[in-house]
Design a protein around this motif. Structure first.
Motif, PDB file in Angstrom:
ATOM      1  N   ILE A  63       0.840  -1.207   0.000  1.00 15.73           N
ATOM      2  CA  ILE A  63       0.000   0.000   0.000  1.00 15.73           C
ATOM      3  C   ILE A  63       0.870   1.250   0.000  1.00 15.73           C
ATOM      4  N   ALA A  64       1.936   1.239   0.797  1.00 17.41           N
ATOM      5  CA  ALA A  64       2.835   2.391   0.850  1.00 17.41           C
ATOM      6  C   ALA A  64       3.537   2.602  -0.482  1.00 17.41           C
ATOM      7  N   MET A  65       4.002   1.525  -1.116  1.00 22.70           N
ATOM      8  CA  MET A  65       4.732   1.662  -2.379  1.00 22.70           C
ATOM      9  C   MET A  65       3.820   2.137  -3.502  1.00 22.70           C
ATOM     10  N   VAL A  66       2.647   1.538  -3.599  1.00 23.33           N
ATOM     11  CA  VAL A  66       1.706   1.949  -4.653  1.00 23.33           C
ATOM     12  C   VAL A  66       1.239   3.377  -4.407  1.00 23.33           C
ATOM     13  N   GLY A  67       1.015   3.719  -3.136  1.00 25.85           N
ATOM     14  CA  GLY A  67       0.608   5.087  -2.830  1.00 25.85           C
ATOM     15  C   GLY A  67       1.687   6.093  -3.185  1.00 25.85           C
ATOM     16  N   CYS A  68       2.955   5.735  -2.979  1.00 24.78           N
ATOM     17  CA  CYS A  68       4.050   6.654  -3.326  1.00 24.78           C
ATOM     18  C   CYS A  68       4.255   6.738  -4.832  1.00 24.78           C
ATOM     19  N   LEU A  69       4.450   5.612  -5.459  1.00 23.04           N
ATOM     20  CA  LEU A  69       4.918   5.590  -6.842  1.00 23.04           C
ATOM     21  C   LEU A  69       3.804   5.754  -7.868  1.00 23.04           C
ATOM     22  N   TRP A  70       2.550   5.418  -7.495  1.00 21.50           N
ATOM     23  CA  TRP A  70       1.522   5.367  -8.537  1.00 21.50           C
ATOM     24  C   TRP A  70       0.330   6.285  -8.251  1.00 21.50           C
ATOM     25  N   THR A  71      -0.324   6.096  -7.115  1.00 15.80           N
ATOM     26  CA  THR A  71      -1.574   6.830  -6.869  1.00 15.80           C
ATOM     27  C   THR A  71      -1.364   8.147  -6.145  1.00 15.80           C
ATOM     28  N   SER A  72      -0.124   8.449  -5.759  1.00 18.00           N
ATOM     29  CA  SER A  72       0.186   9.711  -5.066  1.00 18.00           C
ATOM     30  C   SER A  72      -0.668   9.896  -3.813  1.00 18.00           C
ATOM     31  N   ALA A  82       0.379   8.279  -0.643  1.00 17.19           N
ATOM     32  CA  ALA A  82       1.120   7.587   0.424  1.00 17.19           C
ATOM     33  C   ALA A  82       0.845   8.189   1.789  1.00 17.19           C
ATOM     34  N   PHE A  83       0.694   9.504   1.864  1.00 18.51           N
ATOM     35  CA  PHE A  83       0.533  10.152   3.164  1.00 18.51           C
ATOM     36  C   PHE A  83      -0.856   9.920   3.759  1.00 18.51           C
ATOM     37  N   ASP A 121      -1.118  13.565   9.241  1.00 20.79           N
ATOM     38  CA  ASP A 121      -2.309  14.400   9.279  1.00 20.79           C
ATOM     39  C   ASP A 121      -2.167  15.541   8.280  1.00 20.79           C
ATOM     40  N   ASP A 122      -3.273  15.913   7.650  1.00 21.12           N
ATOM     41  CA  ASP A 122      -3.235  16.966   6.637  1.00 21.12           C
ATOM     42  C   ASP A 122      -2.728  18.288   7.203  1.00 21.12           C
ATOM     43  N   LYS A 123      -3.088  18.585   8.452  1.00 23.47           N
ATOM     44  CA  LYS A 123      -2.625  19.847   9.050  1.00 23.47           C
ATOM     45  C   LYS A 123      -1.106  19.850   9.190  1.00 23.47           C
ATOM     46  N   LEU A 124      -0.572  18.703   9.568  1.00 21.54           N
ATOM     47  CA  LEU A 124       0.885  18.608   9.699  1.00 21.54           C
ATOM     48  C   LEU A 124       1.555  18.728   8.333  1.00 21.54           C
ATOM     49  N   LEU A 125       0.956  18.123   7.315  1.00 22.04           N
ATOM     50  CA  LEU A 125       1.526  18.194   5.965  1.00 22.04           C
ATOM     51  C   LEU A 125       1.484  19.623   5.417  1.00 22.04           C
ATOM     52  N   SER A 126       0.426  20.341   5.757  1.00 18.26           N
ATOM     53  CA  SER A 126       0.306  21.706   5.239  1.00 18.26           C
ATOM     54  C   SER A 126       1.390  22.623   5.785  1.00 18.26           C
ATOM     55  N   LYS A 127       1.912  22.293   6.969  1.00 16.42           N
ATOM     56  CA  LYS A 127       2.956  23.121   7.558  1.00 16.42           C
ATOM     57  C   LYS A 127       4.292  22.982   6.815  1.00 16.42           C
ATOM     58  N   THR A 128       4.418  21.954   5.994  1.00 15.67           N
ATOM     59  CA  THR A 128       5.675  21.775   5.257  1.00 15.67           C
ATOM     60  C   THR A 128       5.823  22.780   4.125  1.00 15.67           C
ATOM     61  N   ALA A 129       4.686  23.363   3.676  1.00 15.32           N
ATOM     62  CA  ALA A 129       4.687  24.363   2.601  1.00 15.32           C
ATOM     63  C   ALA A 129       5.299  23.823   1.309  1.00 15.32           C
ATOM     64  N   GLU A 186       2.552  20.665  -4.514  1.00 12.51           N
ATOM     65  CA  GLU A 186       2.302  19.334  -5.085  1.00 12.51           C
ATOM     66  C   GLU A 186       2.770  18.241  -4.129  1.00 12.51           C
ATOM     67  N   LEU A 187       2.329  18.365  -2.891  1.00 18.60           N
ATOM     68  CA  LEU A 187       2.802  17.474  -1.840  1.00 18.60           C
ATOM     69  C   LEU A 187       2.467  16.016  -2.121  1.00 18.60           C
ATOM     70  N   LYS A 188       1.258  15.755  -2.581  1.00 13.93           N
ATOM     71  CA  LYS A 188       0.816  14.380  -2.758  1.00 13.93           C
ATOM     72  C   LYS A 188       1.596  13.639  -3.840  1.00 13.93           C
ATOM     73  N   THR A 189       2.060  14.366  -4.824  1.00 12.25           N
ATOM     74  CA  THR A 189       2.771  13.714  -5.945  1.00 12.25           C
ATOM     75  C   THR A 189       4.285  13.705  -5.744  1.00 12.25           C
ATOM     76  N   SER A 190       4.738  14.068  -4.580  1.00 16.27           N
ATOM     77  CA  SER A 190       6.175  14.246  -4.361  1.00 16.27           C
ATOM     78  C   SER A 190       6.990  12.978  -4.589  1.00 16.27           C
TER      79      SER A 190
END
Length: 742
Positions: A627-636, A638-639, A651-659, A662-666
């Motif tokens: 699930i982690a690999m497919v989420g990272c490499l294919w479906t974007s 993973a988080f 958590d989305d709030k924690l991810l938003s603090k990274t600024a 295109e966070l999901k496709t990283s």
């Protein structure tokens, strides 16, 4: 008169009539002559102290009555000559009979006899006749018990230098009679161990040994001889003996071994262990008792002359007889086959290591006596010459060469030597990780598979201490060695699990537990090492290489065991900035899937191999990683979808603090740091005029083109992973294959 003295002192020519001046000149000449004579006297005195070996031997041979050393300058001079020659260049063969006769005949006091015996350093070989004659002196009790004991120690030390052994073998019963002497018993057992053949094992001797053991207790030297007897005649020795002994015999304490080494180094210079192959009747370069002599089979002049005479006159095949066949005559594989049942192994067991014919013999004929003798010899040599256990060892290169030879023999036999296992277990806690590093790690890869718990305390614990405190290159070398250890265990013990071990659940369970322990140990040190080395891609490559073997154990090695890599290895590999490691991880996960699917099918079909089922935890952990690999490499995703407790879900709030845009496709196959270079090259090919490098263009049909491009770059691991784990791609690839077949 004063003028004459003045002229003499100033160097003038004195007047003939001046008697005082003439007297001064004569006095000066006498003084100079006295100094010259003094120098000559000192030189003569020095030469007389050195003496001549020939004169010394002649003098000692002619002595008839008891002679005291005190105030006997002639005897002292000849003793000095013998000792000096022995220490510098060793004694010639013809000198041993004379010196042994003198030392054991009781003509001199023990002080002289001891000095003579300690001087018996061979320059080349020791004639067997001289040893037999010396043994005959033991029958008449002319020498003291201490001298007899010293002679036995010498005989054990120089055993490999004796040019023949047949007459010594004939004296087996005589030596056996000395077992009753409690002080001499350990050394007699040692000598008998070297001499014992199957025909020497008799019921009355077994009874004597058992009586001695009952009288003296469980002595290691008696157990060693009984173990050898039991190997030759198991039906006669019915008692239970220890399977392994740390030390068979104590080293004979004496000055000979170190002196032999020094003499050899002076005469020939240090030389690496010969990587000899076929050992015939050529003259060996060294007779040293250590490995560099024992790796060469001595060929006596008698054997050579007999061979030449036989070839020239009779042209008879030597190996056609029914008598025992000496190994120094073994030169071809045909000879080995024709004499395999009456081959006489050498006393120098080390010579077996460099002779492929003898190694073939060990593989074909499981003669336990050979393994026992080799185990004893190798254990002694490894422990005595261990470089880091000696203060000043000038023979480190020779020790390295010896370890290389042992390793090559293990590779040839495809099994490890128990003596090497004990050596490593005993000395790894003392090892600095630097001395003989390559050789020690190679030997480590052939440690025999053992279900004992000793492997943790004697191998894993000391190795972990060195691993964590050493350089990244040492860490990689250790991981490579442990991977080879795992492969050797699997190759040597697991290929026939179905046919041999499936009926024995306890045996198979023990093997599985040992292998599982190694894999978990590597997972633990790998996780810690990646933290210490900041997720080094170089280190990660060796870790994944190890798991490349682990992921295929079920199908490739028939072992019902699969262990997933720990999160501390999986996630650094998934987020690696190196495409090689990411590609390797994809291939490993593909092989895990293939093995688990096969295991599930076998479970449903109730095949007997699945007496050991994979736990649900293994399947669950695999699914979380997928699930982690497919989420990272294919479906974007993973988080959001990574369900592993140590995974990437945030958590989305924690991810938003990274600024991060295109966070999901990283971490998909376009934006992943390890794939970014391929994305740039692909865009430059499809849009050569676009300098903006807009990665958003890689979608739809261009996404499929991009996949094909990645496959052409050698990323086979990524290819098989995507085609096996992504349903859309899997269906498309199957349809394409069907169309191509049609």
């Amino acid at each position: 008169m004063s003028g004459s003295l003045k002229r003499c002192s100033e160097g003038g020519v004195p007047e003939p009539q001046s008697s005082l001046c003439m007297f001064a000149i004569k006095a000066k000449l006498i003084s100079l002559r006295g100094e010259k004579e003094g120098e000559l006297t000192l030189k003569k005195k020095y030469d007389s102290q050195e003496g001549s070996l020939e004169q010394a031997l002649s003098y000692l041979e002619k002595v008839q009555d008891c002679v005291a050393l005190r105030k006997n300058t002639l005897l002292q001079k000849h003793l000095d000559a013998v000792e000096s020659t022995a220490l510098k260049q060793g004694l010639p063969p013809e000198g041993f009979e004379i010196l042994l006769n003198v030392a054991l005949s009781g003509k001199f006091a023990d002080t002289v006899n001891t000095r003579l015996l300690k001087s018996l350093i061979p320059a080349s070989v020791i004639p067997e006749n001289s040893v037999v004659t010396a043994v005959s002196w033991l029958c008449v009790s002319k020498c003291s018990g201490n001298i007899q004991l010293l002679f036995l120690k010498w005989l054990i030390t120089v055993f490999d230098f004796i040019d023949h052994k047949e007459q010594l073998h004939a004296l087996y019963g005589f030596f056996f009679s000395f077992l009753q002497d409690e002080k001499m018993c350990p050394y007699v057992c040692h000598l008998l161990y070297l001499l014992t053949r199957k025909e020497n094992v008799k019921p009355f001797r077994i009874r004597i040994l058992l009586d001695l053991q009952a009288k003296m207790g469980m002595q290691s030297h008696l157990q060693a001889l009984l173990s050898l007897y039991k190997l030759f005649c198991p039906e006669q020795v019915t008692i239970t003996l220890p399977g392994k002994m740390k030390t068979f015999f104590k080293n004979p304490e004496g000055p000979w071994k170190a002196t032999i080494a020094a003499v050899r180094q002076r005469n020939q210079g240090p030389s690496p262990v010969s990587q000899a192959v076929f050992l015939g009747t050529s003259k060996p370069q060294s007779r040293k008792r250590k490995w560099n002599a024992q790796l060469v089979i001595p060929a006596s002049s008698r054997t050579i002359s007999y061979l030449e005479e036989d070839r020239q006159k009779n042209h008879v095949c030597l190996y056609s007889t029914n008598k025992s066949f000496p190994v120094e005559q073994l030169q071809t594989f045909t000879q080995l086959l024709q004499n395999i049942h009456h081959l006489e192994f050498p006393s120098q067991m080390g010579s077996v290591l460099t002779n492929p014919l003898l190694l073939h013999y060990m593989n074909c004929v499981k003669d336990e006596s050979i393994y026992l003798r080799l185990y004893y010899w190798m254990g002694q040599m490894l422990q005595e010459e261990c470089t880091w256990c000696m203060v000043d060892n000038p023979c480190e290169e020779e020790f390295k060469s010896f370890l290389e030879t042992v390793y090559k023999s293990e590779c040839f036999l495809q099994e490890g030597f128990p003596a090497c296992e004990e050596f490593l277990y005993k000395n790894l806690p003392l090892w600095d990780g630097f001395c003989c590093r390559s050789q020690i790690l190679k030997l480590m890869s052939w440690i025999p598979l053992n279900s004992s718990s000793d492997i943790k305390s004697y191998l894993y614990d000391p190795l972990a201490q060195l691993f964590f405190t050493s350089s990244i290159y040492f860490k990689c070398s250790v991981l490579e060695s442990l991977k080879e250890l795992l492969q050797n265990w699997l190759n040597c013990n697991m290929i026939q699990v179905d046919s041999e071990l499936s009926s024995s659940n306890s045996t198979l369970s023990g093997l599985v537990n040992v292998v599982a322990g190694l894999i978990r140990f590597v997972g633990w040190i790998s996780t810690a090492a990646l933290h210490l080395e900041n997720n080094s891609t170089f280190l990660l490559y060796f870790i994944l290489d190890f798991y490349g073997t682990v992921c295929d154990m079920y199908l490739k090695y028939n072992l019902p065991l699969l262990i997933m890599p720990p999160p501390g290895v999986f996630y650094p590999a998934l987020l690696s900035m190196d495409s090689v490691n990411l590609n390797q991880l994809c291939y490993i996960m593909y092989r895990y899937r293939t093995n688990l699917v096969a295991a599930k099918k076998n479970e449903l079909s109730k095949k007997k191999i699945l007496q050991f089922k994979f736990s649900n935890q293994t399947y669950q952990e695999y699914n979380q990683y997928i699930i982690a690999m497919v989420g990272c490499l294919w479906t974007s995703s993973a988080f959001q979808k990574d369900t592993h407790p140590q995974g990437l879900c945030m958590d989305d709030k924690l991810l938003s603090k990274t600024a991060v845009k295109e966070l999901k496709t990283s971490f998909n196959i376009v934006y992943h740091p390890a794939m970014m270079g391929y994305s740039v090259q692909f865009l430059q090919q499809i849009c050569p005029d676009d300098t903006t490098l807009n990665f958003k263009l890689i979608k739809g049909k261009k996404w499929d083109w991009y996949l094909e491009y990645l496959y052409t770059q050698g990323l086979e691991g990524l290819k098989v992973f995507i085609e096996s784990s992504i349903s859309r791609v899997s269906q498309a690839s199957r349809s394409k294959a069907e169309n191509e077949e049609a």
